[in-house]
Design a protein around this motif. Sequence first.
Motif, PDB file in Angstrom:
ATOM      1  N   ALA A  34       0.857  -1.184   0.000  1.00 47.31           N
ATOM      2  CA  ALA A  34       0.000   0.000   0.000  1.00 47.31           C
ATOM      3  C   ALA A  34       0.894   1.235   0.000  1.00 47.31           C
ATOM      4  CB  ALA A  34      -0.907  -0.003   1.219  1.00 47.31           C
ATOM      5  N   ILE A  35       0.804   2.021  -1.068  1.00 46.79           N
ATOM      6  CA  ILE A  35       1.634   3.219  -1.247  1.00 46.79           C
ATOM      7  C   ILE A  35       0.730   4.354  -1.707  1.00 46.79           C
ATOM      8  CG2 ILE A  35       3.571   4.245  -2.494  1.00 46.79           C
ATOM      9  CD1 ILE A  35       4.599   1.383  -2.993  1.00 46.79           C
ATOM     10  N   ALA A  36       0.931   5.538  -1.139  1.00 48.03           N
ATOM     11  CA  ALA A  36       0.152   6.710  -1.550  1.00 48.03           C
ATOM     12  C   ALA A  36       1.060   7.930  -1.637  1.00 48.03           C
ATOM     13  CB  ALA A  36      -0.969   6.980  -0.555  1.00 48.03           C
ATOM     14  N   THR A  37       0.711   8.851  -2.513  1.00 48.43           N
ATOM     15  CA  THR A  37       1.374  10.145  -2.579  1.00 48.43           C
ATOM     16  C   THR A  37       0.531  11.137  -1.804  1.00 48.43           C
ATOM     17  OG1 THR A  37       2.340   9.707  -4.743  1.00 48.43           O
ATOM     18  CG2 THR A  37       2.106  12.014  -4.125  1.00 48.43           C
ATOM     19  N   VAL A  38       1.188  11.930  -0.971  1.00 51.25           N
ATOM     20  CA  VAL A  38       0.504  12.978  -0.214  1.00 51.25           C
ATOM     21  C   VAL A  38       1.106  14.307  -0.616  1.00 51.25           C
ATOM     22  CG1 VAL A  38       0.017  13.906   2.079  1.00 51.25           C
ATOM     23  CG2 VAL A  38       0.043  11.427   1.726  1.00 51.25           C
ATOM     24  N   LEU A  39       0.255  15.220  -1.078  1.00 49.59           N
ATOM     25  CA  LEU A  39       0.665  16.569  -1.482  1.00 49.59           C
ATOM     26  C   LEU A  39      -0.007  17.565  -0.560  1.00 49.59           C
ATOM     27  CD1 LEU A  39       0.047  16.038  -5.293  1.00 49.59           C
ATOM     28  CD2 LEU A  39       2.268  16.123  -4.179  1.00 49.59           C
ATOM     29  N   ALA A  40       0.786  18.228   0.275  1.00 56.19           N
ATOM     30  CA  ALA A  40       0.239  19.181   1.236  1.00 56.19           C
ATOM     31  C   ALA A  40      -0.238  20.445   0.530  1.00 56.19           C
ATOM     32  CB  ALA A  40       1.287  19.543   2.278  1.00 56.19           C
ATOM     33  N   SER A  41      -1.298  21.016   1.040  1.00 55.80           N
ATOM     34  CA  SER A  41      -1.772  22.303   0.523  1.00 55.80           C
ATOM     35  C   SER A  41      -0.749  23.380   0.896  1.00 55.80           C
ATOM     36  CB  SER A  41      -3.130  22.654   1.133  1.00 55.80           C
ATOM     37  OG  SER A  41      -4.094  21.699   0.748  1.00 55.80           O
ATOM     38  N   VAL A  42      -0.689  24.435   0.094  1.00 59.32           N
ATOM     39  CA  VAL A  42       0.281  25.502   0.309  1.00 59.32           C
ATOM     40  C   VAL A  42       0.121  26.084   1.715  1.00 59.32           C
ATOM     41  CG1 VAL A  42       1.042  27.782  -0.493  1.00 59.32           C
ATOM     42  CG2 VAL A  42       0.341  26.042  -2.148  1.00 59.32           C
ATOM     43  N   GLY A  43       1.241  26.181   2.420  1.00 57.21           N
ATOM     44  CA  GLY A  43       1.252  26.742   3.764  1.00 57.21           C
ATOM     45  C   GLY A  43       0.952  25.729   4.861  1.00 57.21           C
ATOM     46  N   LEU A  44       0.548  24.527   4.502  1.00 56.72           N
ATOM     47  CA  LEU A  44       0.186  23.516   5.507  1.00 56.72           C
ATOM     48  C   LEU A  44       1.168  22.344   5.533  1.00 56.72           C
ATOM     49  CD1 LEU A  44      -3.665  23.481   4.886  1.00 56.72           C
ATOM     50  CD2 LEU A  44      -2.422  24.641   6.714  1.00 56.72           C
ATOM     51  N   GLU A  45       2.330  22.518   4.928  1.00 54.10           N
ATOM     52  CA  GLU A  45       3.302  21.435   4.817  1.00 54.10           C
ATOM     53  C   GLU A  45       3.725  20.900   6.184  1.00 54.10           C
ATOM     54  OE1 GLU A  45       3.593  24.421   3.362  1.00 54.10           O
ATOM     55  OE2 GLU A  45       3.764  24.086   1.200  1.00 54.10           O
ATOM     56  N   ALA A  46       4.037  21.780   7.129  1.00 48.30           N
ATOM     57  CA  ALA A  46       4.503  21.353   8.456  1.00 48.30           C
ATOM     58  C   ALA A  46       3.406  20.600   9.206  1.00 48.30           C
ATOM     59  CB  ALA A  46       4.975  22.554   9.267  1.00 48.30           C
ATOM     60  N   ALA A  47       2.174  21.069   9.102  1.00 49.09           N
ATOM     61  CA  ALA A  47       1.057  20.402   9.785  1.00 49.09           C
ATOM     62  C   ALA A  47       0.816  19.007   9.216  1.00 49.09           C
ATOM     63  CB  ALA A  47      -0.208  21.252   9.668  1.00 49.09           C
ATOM     64  N   VAL A  48       0.901  18.884   7.908  1.00 48.62           N
ATOM     65  CA  VAL A  48       0.702  17.577   7.270  1.00 48.62           C
ATOM     66  C   VAL A  48       1.838  16.633   7.655  1.00 48.62           C
ATOM     67  CG1 VAL A  48       0.616  16.371   5.048  1.00 48.62           C
ATOM     68  CG2 VAL A  48      -0.669  18.486   5.370  1.00 48.62           C
ATOM     69  N   GLU A  49       3.063  17.127   7.647  1.00 49.56           N
ATOM     70  CA  GLU A  49       4.201  16.280   8.019  1.00 49.56           C
ATOM     71  C   GLU A  49       4.081  15.804   9.470  1.00 49.56           C
ATOM     72  OE1 GLU A  49       9.034  16.092   7.606  1.00 49.56           O
ATOM     73  OE2 GLU A  49       8.063  18.033   7.470  1.00 49.56           O
ATOM     74  N   ARG A  50       3.654  16.675  10.375  1.00 51.61           N
ATOM     75  CA  ARG A  50       3.442  16.273  11.779  1.00 51.61           C
ATOM     76  C   ARG A  50       2.371  15.194  11.874  1.00 51.61           C
ATOM     77  NH1 ARG A  50       3.995  21.700  12.742  1.00 51.61           N
ATOM     78  NH2 ARG A  50       1.749  22.014  12.804  1.00 51.61           N
ATOM     79  N   ALA A  51       1.276  15.363  11.151  1.00 52.28           N
ATOM     80  CA  ALA A  51       0.185  14.393  11.194  1.00 52.28           C
ATOM     81  C   ALA A  51       0.647  13.033  10.671  1.00 52.28           C
ATOM     82  CB  ALA A  51      -1.012  14.889  10.382  1.00 52.28           C
TER      83      ALA A  51
END
Length: 184
Positions: A34-51
């Motif tokens: 199971a592999i997925a690509t995750v593209l964070a919305s602009v300005g939310l990169e740090a929040a997505v990486e933490r999650a």
Amino acid sequence: MVRDYNNRHALDQKLRGTPKPANADHLEVGHWQAIATVLASVGLEAAVERALSSTPDLSLRYCGPGEWLVVSGVDTPLGLMRRLDMLCGTQAHVVDQSDGRVLMRLSGPSARQILAKGIGVDLHPSAFALGGSTNVLCGHIAVNLSRIGEDVFELIVSRSFAESLFEDLMTMGRPFDLSAAFSD
């Protein structure tokens, strides 16, 4: 006319038959991962990486600013998509890559030497840390390379290039008696 399309792994022809015992240097091919690509919305990169980092059974592979490959060894592709949707919500776009990517794990005392024949990245432990990942070319093939153990590297490649990468790795590993098989 009815056509029957069988879903088969990109390396079925190469790895068909009885699995051989693994040598010291071994290339293990994930049968279905199971592999997925995750593209964070602009300005939310740090929040997505933490999650994404907060979930220990997900392996996060850096691809570029605000972009990661997420690998799960416990989820089905659909289960991974659901988990990522719950983790990221509207902060990121998630795309299933499970059928479009192949994961290969190269391990053994000569893994760095084998990879050095085709990859122009310094793989010394002080330069390529445990848990590190990057997009590189292996010969002419684009792969995401990550170091997951002392002498263990994972390569994620597009399905259409999996056979070529497999053949290249086996050629590069021939002097080291590299063996290969599907993972269990």
